[in-house]
Design an enzyme around this catalytic site. Structure first.
Site, PDB file in Angstrom:
ATOM      1  N   TYR A 472       0.833  -1.211   0.000  1.00 37.87           N
ATOM      2  CA  TYR A 472       0.000   0.000   0.000  1.00 37.87           C
ATOM      3  C   TYR A 472       0.865   1.258   0.000  1.00 37.87           C
ATOM      4  CZ  TYR A 472      -3.821   3.180   1.139  1.00 37.87           C
ATOM      5  OH  TYR A 472      -4.733   4.204   1.104  1.00 37.87           O
ATOM      6  N   SER A 552      -6.368   1.303  -4.381  1.00 41.02           N
ATOM      7  CA  SER A 552      -6.499   2.701  -3.970  1.00 41.02           C
ATOM      8  C   SER A 552      -5.127   3.383  -4.073  1.00 41.02           C
ATOM      9  CB  SER A 552      -7.085   2.780  -2.554  1.00 41.02           C
ATOM     10  OG  SER A 552      -7.540   4.071  -2.271  1.00 41.02           O
ATOM     11  N   ASP A 636     -17.723   4.036  -7.481  1.00 37.40           N
ATOM     12  CA  ASP A 636     -16.598   4.459  -6.641  1.00 37.40           C
ATOM     13  C   ASP A 636     -16.552   5.986  -6.597  1.00 37.40           C
ATOM     14  OD1 ASP A 636     -14.280   4.907  -5.258  1.00 37.40           O
ATOM     15  OD2 ASP A 636     -13.073   3.468  -6.377  1.00 37.40           O
ATOM     16  N   HIS A 671     -15.735   1.685  -3.811  1.00 36.32           N
ATOM     17  CA  HIS A 671     -14.293   1.649  -3.592  1.00 36.32           C
ATOM     18  C   HIS A 671     -13.835   0.323  -2.998  1.00 36.32           C
ATOM     19  CE1 HIS A 671     -10.481   3.657  -3.539  1.00 36.32           C
ATOM     20  NE2 HIS A 671     -10.302   3.441  -2.245  1.00 36.32           N
TER      21      HIS A 671
END
Length: 701
Positions: A472, A552, A636, A671
């Site tokens: 991430y 993301s 989203d 999302h």
């Protein structure tokens, strides 16, 4: 002359081969428009700007064509259905959440296995159990989910929020918690909000004015806090704070457990906040505890006049302090900062200091003076969550799991410190057949980075193991070990799952986070690249068997890495990614991400830095990019799908070789949160089958 002709012929054949490869996939046509923006004298073309309009008919038609193209490609993978069935089989186990008490009932969540959404049950004092809320009845297809549930202190009233199609825009429904009958009309257009009750009067919630145009993509940057009084219409709700006189992007008001204080947290970005408090006992307005946005401070609890706060002010790894309502400027350490990152929960009249040491949990039980009662003996190395509850409860619950241990719920006695299993899921997975170990590798600039690698025991390290590298690297978010049935299926089929704790995350506190922000953002990508190189140089895998994965901000990570180093991996799986770094702040709440990214309008230096790694702007002609499946959802409204649409269009247009570029677009999907079980199974079956197929694997063992 003969040799010259031969050379030209070879060149011509090479050119024809490239052209043949490029046209091997007949992608849907994507029109280009004449559109450009100028930043500090530099003009930047944006030929797919029209795809930002999610309400336009041509965008909708383009989406349909991409969905059809992707489905046509995937249906030719022979083991797609097999993986789908494997996921269904392992997913089909009962999952029960930790219980919590409200009023005269004990509540818990349960999913029988393949239910679209988990159901909320309750048990009364006599042991009778009934359904309290069944989100599966919110919609016919299971795509409307329960986004939040809050009770008043007596447990007689409740308000729950629902999300339709994964949208961040929620509705709040108010009920009598005893009879389950609805009270008042539904509260609409609620976003990024908690629900905090004040006695039996009503509750506080937060929202934005509904924007003109598309609710899914239009900018929302002025949060407002309202109080809804029971028995009144939403149009009569009192504006507590927000608007032109106090403009902030994110605000929430909470009520302390003793209902004496209102706590207001206000922020303009996802990092750094102001904290205000209002004393309902002695009257007056909100008073500042902390102003400015350079640090993070959160209210933890109160004992009479004493307030407990968790802060990173002068403590990058965070500390717990106390102050008094009479002198908010004087802070005294209760749990001082250590070398490990701290979070704090409360329950049973105790504090629980939860430390993260190299991304693994350590938990200490303390009294409110910071005196150590005991270290909690956890079942192993992994992630512990919970240790929270009402002050009157002597029994608390916590969960524990890691990459090869399914999450188990434990019952904890606050007086004796003993733990016992409360609920252990019956998953068709044998942890003893797998190994999960932590290694430390060196990034480009010499920084040591931890990574946990999980796989079946006895795997041969010959460089031919299908491997997913997932991370991430942003927003102070920490990746701690947790079990996933998807990863279980991947490992069962011979795959390796590797997770590096790269910079930009919160694993080592504020310094680690800041080292992956703004003009240092490329550290994040270099850490990820170094993780891939470690796996390859140590025989775990090789370029032809490596997949890059992230969602993301992690989608940005994958997009930036694959455009910086297209030779690094065979497959790329950017999910719901931030991929247009010059315009991300133009949509929904995107401007709030500027602490991590900076914006193209900040300065010439910041613009040039963003342009140098923005995935959309670094797709080049004549380059062979990995086989790519871009995933997004048409609902989203966190990272709008235009990021994925534009990036996919660029890749399809410029891809040199036969590696396919697919866009998998989930309809009635947002999302990520709130997806139905069926949606999650189908999406992950597609991702895993695509990944293995592109690695050249034609059959499953």
């Amino acid at each position: 002359m003969k040799s010259t002709i031969a050379t030209l012929s070879v060149a011509a054949l090479t050119l024809m081969a490239c052209q043949t490869q490029k046209t091997m996939h007949e992608y849907p046509q994507t029109k280009k428009v004449s559109q450009s923006d100028t930043y500090f004298g530099t003009s930047v073309e944006d030929p797919y700007r029209w795809l930002e309009d999610d309400m336009a008919q041509d965008t909708k038609e383009w989406v349909k064509s991409q969905v059809a193209f992707t489905e046509n490609y995937l249906e030719n993978i022979p083991f797609r259905a097999t993986l789908n069935n494997q996921l269904k089989e392992i997913w089909n186990y009962e999952r029960v959440g930790a219980p919590f008490k409200e009023g005269n009932y004990t509540y818990y969540s349960k999913n029988d296995g393949l239910q679209a959404q988990s159901v909320i049950y309750r048990t009364d004092a006599g042991g009778a159990t009934e359904v309290f809320l069944d989100p599966n009845k919110f919609s016919l297809d299971g795509t409307t989910s329960l986004a939040g549930l809050s009770f008043n202190k007596k447990g007689t009233l409740a308000a729950y929020s629902i999300s339709e199609g994964g949208s961040d825009w929620n509705k709040v429904i108010i009920i009598d918690a005893v009879t389950k009958k609805q009270l008042d009309t539904t509260i609409e257009n609620v976003k990024f909000s908690g629900i905090s009750w004040l006695g039996d009067e009503g509750f506080f919630y937060s929202s934005y004015d509904k924007p003109d145009g598309s609710a899914l993509s239009a900018k929302t940057d002025t949060h407002k806090v309202y109080f809804h009084k029971l028995g009144t219409k939403q149009s009569e709700d009192q504006l507590i704070i927000g608007g032109d006189n106090f403009k902030r992007r994110y605000m929430n008001v909470g009520v302390s457990d003793d209902e004496r204080y209102l706590i207001l947290s206000a922020a303009n970005a996802t990092n750094g906040n102001e904290l205000y408090i209002k004393d309902l006992k002695n009257g007056g307005d909100f008073r500042p505890v902390q102003t400015g946005f350079n640090v993070n401070t959160d209210f933890v609890d109160s004992k009479g006049d004493v307030l407990y706060l968790l802060t990173d002010k002068d403590a990058p790894n965070r500390k717990l302090v106390k102050t008094t309502i009479n002198d908010l400027s004087s802070w005294v350490d209760v749990v001082p900062e250590t070398q490990n990152v701290l979070s704090v929960s409360t329950g049973g009249g105790y504090l629980f200091a939860k430390y993260m040491k190299d991304a693994v949990s350590q938990v200490l039980q303390m009294d409110y003076d910071g005196k150590l009662i005991r270290e909690i003996q956890l079942p192993g190395k992994g992630t512990a969550g919970g240790f929270s509850g009402k002050e009157s409860e002597s029994t608390l619950y916590y969960s524990f799991g890691n990459y090869i241990m399914p999450g188990t719920t434990y019952k904890f006695d606050t007086k004796t410190g003993s733990s016992q299993v409360y609920y252990k899921p019956n998953v068709k997975f044998s942890p003893e057949d797998y190994v999960s170990k932590q290694v430390f590798y060196t990034s480009k600039d010499g920084t040591k980075v931890p990574m946990i690698i999980s796989h079946k025991k006895g795997l041969k390290m010959d460089g031919k193991n299908p491997t997913i590298l997932y991370s991430y690297g942003g927003f102070n978010i920490s990746l701690t070990p947790g079990f996933s049935v998807v990863n279980a299926v991947w490992m069962e089929n011979g795959g390796i799952y590797a997770v590096p704790n790269i910079r930009g995350g919160g694993e080592y506190g504020k310094k680690w986070h800041d080292a992956g922000t703004k003009l240092e953002k490329k550290n994040v990508f270099e850490d990820f690249i170094a993780a891939a190189e470690y796996l390859q140089s140590n025989g775990y895998t090789s370029k032809d068997y490596l997949a890059l994965s992230g969602g993301s901000n992690g989608g940005l990570l994958v997009g930036a890495t694959m455009t910086m180093r297209p030779d690094l991996a065979k497959v790329a799986l950017p999910a719901v990614g931030v991929l247009d770094m010059l315009r991300y702040n133009k949509f929904t709440a995107g401007a709030g991400w500027a602490y991590d990214y900076g914006t193209a309008e900040d300065s010439k230096e910041m613009f040039e830095y963003l342009l140098s790694y923005s995935p959309l702007h670094n797709v080049r002609e004549g380059v062979c990019y990995p086989s790519t499946m871009i995933t997004t959802g048409d609902h989203d409204d966190r990272v709008v799908p235009a990021h994925s649409f534009k990036f996919g269009a660029e890749l399809q247009d410029k891809q040199k070789c036969q590696n396919p570029i697919l866009l998998r677009i989930e309809t009635k999907g947002g999302h990520g949160a709130g997806k139905s079980t069926e949606q999650m199974i189908n999406e992950n079956a597609d991702k895993l089958s695509f990944t293995l197929w592109e690695m050249g694997i034609k059959t499953l063992n």
